[in-house]
Design a protein around this motif. Structure first.
Motif, mmCIF file in Angstrom:
data_model
loop_
_atom_site.group_PDB
_atom_site.id
_atom_site.type_symbol
_atom_site.label_atom_id
_atom_site.label_comp_id
_atom_site.label_asym_id
_atom_site.label_seq_id
_atom_site.Cartn_x
_atom_site.Cartn_y
_atom_site.Cartn_z
ATOM 1 N N TRP A 168 0.834 -1.212 0.000
ATOM 2 C CA TRP A 168 0.000 0.000 0.000
ATOM 3 C C TRP A 168 0.860 1.251 0.000
ATOM 4 C CZ3 TRP A 168 -0.079 4.031 3.465
ATOM 5 C CH2 TRP A 168 -1.138 4.942 3.335
ATOM 6 N N SER A 169 0.455 2.240 -0.780
ATOM 7 C CA SER A 169 1.050 3.570 -0.747
ATOM 8 C C SER A 169 -0.074 4.594 -0.735
ATOM 9 C CB SER A 169 1.956 3.791 -1.962
ATOM 10 O OG SER A 169 2.376 5.137 -2.022
ATOM 11 N N SER A 170 0.127 5.667 -0.009
ATOM 12 C CA SER A 170 -0.931 6.671 0.138
ATOM 13 C C SER A 170 -1.253 7.375 -1.176
ATOM 14 C CB SER A 170 -0.525 7.717 1.180
ATOM 15 O OG SER A 170 0.584 8.479 0.708
ATOM 16 N N ASN A 171 -0.255 7.516 -2.046
ATOM 17 C CA ASN A 171 -0.410 8.288 -3.285
ATOM 18 C C ASN A 171 -0.885 9.715 -2.993
ATOM 19 O OD1 ASN A 171 -0.095 8.457 -6.068
ATOM 20 N ND2 ASN A 171 -2.247 8.047 -6.467
ATOM 21 N N THR A 172 -0.509 10.230 -1.810
ATOM 22 C CA THR A 172 -0.905 11.580 -1.399
ATOM 23 C C THR A 172 0.325 12.375 -0.977
ATOM 24 O OG1 THR A 172 -1.278 10.818 0.882
ATOM 25 C CG2 THR A 172 -3.198 10.871 -0.593
ATOM 26 N N TYR A 173 0.135 13.691 -0.903
ATOM 27 C CA TYR A 173 1.174 14.607 -0.457
ATOM 28 C C TYR A 173 0.532 15.602 0.505
ATOM 29 C CZ TYR A 173 3.145 12.804 -4.823
ATOM 30 O OH TYR A 173 3.569 11.988 -5.840
ATOM 31 N N ILE A 174 1.234 15.929 1.592
ATOM 32 C CA ILE A 174 0.711 16.826 2.618
ATOM 33 C C ILE A 174 1.727 17.933 2.858
ATOM 34 C CG2 ILE A 174 -0.109 17.006 4.995
ATOM 35 C CD1 ILE A 174 -0.861 14.071 4.882
ATOM 36 N N ALA A 175 1.263 19.164 2.929
ATOM 37 C CA ALA A 175 2.161 20.325 2.999
ATOM 38 C C ALA A 175 3.147 20.245 4.161
ATOM 39 C CB ALA A 175 1.339 21.606 3.086
ATOM 40 N N ILE A 176 2.665 19.915 5.352
ATOM 41 C CA ILE A 176 3.558 19.937 6.515
ATOM 42 C C ILE A 176 4.555 18.789 6.518
ATOM 43 C CG2 ILE A 176 2.041 21.274 8.020
ATOM 44 C CD1 ILE A 176 1.144 18.624 9.290
ATOM 45 N N ASP A 177 4.375 17.806 5.638
ATOM 46 C CA ASP A 177 5.380 16.761 5.473
ATOM 47 C C ASP A 177 6.321 17.070 4.311
ATOM 48 O OD1 ASP A 177 4.417 15.350 7.605
ATOM 49 O OD2 ASP A 177 3.292 13.900 6.420
ATOM 50 N N GLN A 178 5.815 17.747 3.285
ATOM 51 C CA GLN A 178 6.643 18.091 2.130
ATOM 52 C C GLN A 178 7.705 19.133 2.486
ATOM 53 O OE1 GLN A 178 5.586 15.452 0.152
ATOM 54 N NE2 GLN A 178 5.771 16.829 -1.588
ATOM 55 N N GLY A 179 7.279 20.189 3.176
ATOM 56 C CA GLY A 179 8.174 21.304 3.445
ATOM 57 C C GLY A 179 9.457 20.921 4.167
#
Length: 476
Positions: free
Chosen positions: A423-434
């Motif tokens: 499984w992979s989330s296939n998502t991106y979240i701002a507070i994790d990207q930065g």
């Protein structure tokens, strides 16, 4: 069981995560191309590749009206609730419905501003383009909702109106505001030429910075409160207890020229909290601060948000806590737990580690040794690069070269994955990207430690709280 004064955000899905039609991206003339996985890159080339592709989240996917960072790359119907174990606070499930493509993250935007500085410094975009984006954000925020100068956690990227995070969390969020202002103060320090645009940004940043009434959020007590609402007041009753991701909020509050918090607020509800000191050894590493027992310090974002700007090297407080030891050892303990792998999750190893808050197959969870679902967040190991460069590089290379086909996409690494479930989330979240972009840069050049620690107000805030630093960039 000891009471843990820790706020954990959990996402309970009323339906599964789903993608809507991709929303409009920011209109940019300077494009950053998507690249695939290429093996055999040098360490420098790999860091550059990861930083640059991750930056696309803020640059291309930034909100087209406000320029701010979207909360996440997908639309999700959900209930959020706080799991908060504390005798002073027991709020039940807080339902808030759908987060759509116009939901922008205030704290994530602060990290995005810092990421934009990296993009300018590394010439992925021009200085003018980066400055224009940050000015766009600053101009938008002049009409956005503010409460005693503080911004909400989420707002609508078209209007600047608050998007409630919960029944009692419908207005000011002081911690998210501190992340935002960390970004803006770094931008003010970086864009410091005597030009019309540089001076305009400086004026905008100073207006926001001076307007925040940090002292208001003490409620005339020896503590600092996370939230305030014009309709609910301080009813959320959520002091910012130590130790967690919010140290920067106390430093910023003490740094204010017009509305500083007193030191006794820091001593009372941060350094005075029962969850502040740890002083326990795990896997041979002593952990000065943070959650004790099975949580082994908690999720790694505790060390990655504040220390994007604050240089922990040689940093000590009035209790003689060594923050260089804290940041490194917490990371090594988290890694050692994954190597031990007591729950026998598939894939955990010296190359595949990192437990922190992020998307999982059960929704958004603050992963830690005590809440271990078998989900690895790439941001956890990668954003630890300044603290554990060898170990973090090993993990990043594994994520990119070995797992890249599964977890590498148009905005860098997917937010989370579980090898045992394929499984992979296939998502991106701002507070994790930065933090990926910013902390790799701090490892490579120390850019933000130099910028932020050189700001006179920040030096004042540290001194007011009793911190001393041997950082090579702080003024004596």
């Amino acid at each position: 069981m000891a009471k843990i004064k820790l706020k954990i955000l959990v996402l309970i899905l009323s339906t599964s995560l789903f993608y809507s039609q991709k929303p409009n991206e920011a209109n940019v003339s300077e494009k950053i191309p998507v690249v695939g996985v290429k093996k055999g890159l040098s360490d420098e080339e790999l860091m550059e590749t990861v930083q640059k592709q991750t930056f696309r989240f803020f640059w291309h996917y930034g909100h087209p009206v406000s320029g701010m960072a979207r909360e996440r790359s997908n639309t999700v119907k959900c209930n959020y609730y706080w799991d908060y174990i504390n005798e002073a606070w027991d709020e039940p499930n807080l339902s808030i419905g759908t987060f759509g493509p116009d939901a922008i993250a205030v704290g994530g935007t602060g990290f995005g501003i810092m990421s934009t500085i990296v993009a300018v410094e590394r010439k992925w975009i021009s200085r003018e383009a980066g400055l224009d984006r940050i000015i766009q954000i600053a101009d938008f925020l002049t009409k956005a909702d503010r409460f005693h100068g503080a911004f909400p956690h989420f707002m609508d990227g078209n209007t600047g109106k608050t998007i409630a995070f919960g029944r009692l969390d419908d207005a000011a969020d002081l911690v998210e505001t501190s992340y935002l202002m960390m970004g803006f103060l770094c931008a003010r320090e970086y864009f410091n030429q005597n030009t019309v645009k540089d001076n305009y940004l400086k004026k905008r940043v100073n207006e926001m910075w001076d307007a925040i009434n940090w002292k208001w959020f003490t409620n005339n007590e020896k503590k600092l409160y996370w939230h305030w609402s014009p309709t609910q007041g301080f009813d959320m009753n959520f002091p910012i207890w130590g130790y967690n991701e919010a140290l920067i909020t106390y430093i910023m509050g003490a740094a204010s020229k017009w509305h500083p918090i007193p030191k006794d607020a820091y001593d009372g509800s941060w350094a005075g909290a029962t969850t502040f000191k740890n002083n326990t050894k795990y896997y041979g590493y002593e952990l000065p601060l943070g959650n004790y027992g099975e949580d082994k310090g908690g999720p790694l974002f505790f060390e990655q948000y504040t220390f994007q700007g604050i240089d922990p090297r040689g940093l000590k407080d009035s209790l003689n806590i060594d923050y260089e030891v804290q940041t490194r050892n917490h990371t090594l303990i988290n890694r050692a737990y994954c190597i031990e792998n007591p729950k026998k999750h598939v894939g955990y190893s010296e190359r595949c580690w990192g437990l922190t808050a992020g998307d999982s197959y059960k929704g958004y969870v603050a992963h830690s040794p005590a809440t271990d679902l078998g989900v690895i967040q790439p941001t956890a190991a990668i954003s630890s690069m300044p603290f554990t460069p060898k170990e973090s590089m090993q993990a990043m290379r594994y994520f990119y070269e070995e797992l890249g086909g599964k977890i590498w996409g148009e905005y860098g690494f997917h937010d989370g994955f579980h090898l045992g479930k394929n499984w992979s989330s296939n998502t991106y979240i701002a507070i994790d990207q930065g933090p990926i972009i910013v902390m790799i840069e701090n490892y490579r050049t120390g850019l933000f430690w130099k910028l932020f620690m050189n700001i006179p107000e920040i030096q004042t805030g540290l001194k007011r709280l009793g911190f001393t630093s041997k950082s090579p960039v702080i003024k004596k």
